[in-house]
Design a protein around this motif. Structure first.
Motif, PDB file in Angstrom:
ATOM      1  N   PRO A  93      -1.681   4.217  -3.855  1.00  0.00           N
ATOM      2  CA  PRO A  93      -0.951   3.631  -2.326  1.00  0.00           C
ATOM      3  C   PRO A  93      -1.975   3.818  -0.939  1.00  0.00           C
ATOM      4  O   PRO A  93      -3.141   4.936  -1.058  1.00  0.00           O
ATOM      5  N   SER A  97      -0.759   6.271   3.746  1.00  0.00           N
ATOM      6  CA  SER A  97       0.875   6.173   4.070  1.00  0.00           C
ATOM      7  C   SER A  97       1.824   7.388   3.080  1.00  0.00           C
ATOM      8  O   SER A  97       1.047   8.108   3.505  1.00  0.00           O
ATOM      9  N   SER A  98       2.538   7.323   3.358  1.00  0.00           N
ATOM     10  CA  SER A  98       3.536   8.425   3.243  1.00  0.00           C
ATOM     11  C   SER A  98       3.549   9.328   1.811  1.00  0.00           C
ATOM     12  O   SER A  98       3.793  10.230   1.617  1.00  0.00           O
ATOM     13  N   GLN A 100       0.049   9.115   0.163  1.00  0.00           N
ATOM     14  CA  GLN A 100      -0.634   8.596  -0.219  1.00  0.00           C
ATOM     15  C   GLN A 100      -1.439  10.427  -0.729  1.00  0.00           C
ATOM     16  O   GLN A 100      -0.881  11.171  -1.164  1.00  0.00           O
ATOM     17  N   ASN A 130      -5.806  -0.846  -2.643  1.00  0.00           N
ATOM     18  CA  ASN A 130      -5.506  -0.767  -2.009  1.00  0.00           C
ATOM     19  C   ASN A 130      -7.053  -0.280  -1.324  1.00  0.00           C
ATOM     20  O   ASN A 130      -7.330   0.571  -0.145  1.00  0.00           O
TER      21      ASN A 130
END
Length: 247
Positions: A93, A97-98, A100, A130
């Protein structure tokens, strides 16, 4: 449309034991287990499609799905166990990010899984990391006999150093930007263009890899005549492209 023998997918967003279905293929998946208690849908997740014709001659064994975002499978000939290829599909991820995760731990675990599978033969690793590494080297200059890659994305992000350290320490290199049919950005969205998806192979397998190309979602939908399958709620094509190559 692309006719791939093996096709890896990242961010499947499935829940529980849900699977994806594609005519002519069998799906092997690893859905994210740790979801927020209020999550309305799945997140993350990785999977692997194997063509039915391949399954006539080869067995597929999922050898490791102990960590969210990592799926290892071994594809072995039914007539010759020496004819075997490991396949790993990854999804890390994005930073911030939420969803992560500990990126350092993710790459350490991937390295350990490579070590545990090394006696089974060659392998390929594919997925959405990513990670944007700019012009950082994914090999040791003066030591590794590897040509420089063509750099399209000059940006470095929070995962840059971790990713390149993993590549060097695990003796893997990326196919992106090397001897390509078509090199391109792998993610094209309203936020811009970036390279965050990669095909990775050990140095020993690199000479056997060819015809690498990045195929955008727009090109696939146009060429295959599947424009009608675009999600009407979103009204847009997927952000990410397909990475295709031959081994």
């Amino acid at each position: 449309h692309l006719g791939c023998d093996i096709f890896g997918v990242a961010e499947t967003k499935l829940r529980g034991d849900d699977v994806l279905r594609l005519p002519g293929y069998t799906f092997f998946g690893h859905n994210r287990q740790q979801l927020h208690i209020r999550a309305r849908s799945g997140s993350g997740g990785v999977g692997l499609f194997v063509k039915a014709e391949i399954l006539e001659s080869y067995n597929v064994e999922v050898t490791d799905k102990s960590v969210d975002g990592l799926l290892w499978a071994q594809i072995t000939s039914k007539s010759n166990v020496q004819d075997s290829l490991g396949v790993c599909v990854c999804y890390l991820p994005p930073h911030g990010s939420s969803r992560q995760v500990d990126a350092s731990g993710f790459f350490e675990e991937l390295h350990c899984q490579i070590f545990r599978n090394k006696d089974k033969g060659e392998y390929v690793i594919m997925g959405d990391f990513n990670s944007r590494i700019g012009d950082s080297k994914d090999f040791i200059e003066g030591v590794d006999d590897v040509n420089d890659r063509v750099v399209l994305d000059s940006t470095h992000n929070a995962y840059s150093d971790l990713f390149t350290e993993f590549l060097v320490s695990s003796n893997n290199i990326m196919l992106n930007g090397r001897d390509n049919i078509r090199n391109d950005f792998t993610c094209i969205s309203g936020k811009g263009r970036s390279v965050v998806d990669y095909a990775l192979v050990p140095h020993s397998l690199f000479p056997q890899c060819s015809e690498f190309e990045v195929i955008t979602a727009k090109d696939i939908f146009t060429q295959s005549g599947c424009v009608g399958f675009i999600d009407p709620k979103k009204g847009t094509l997927p952000d990410h492209s397909v990475l295709k190559w031959s081994v």
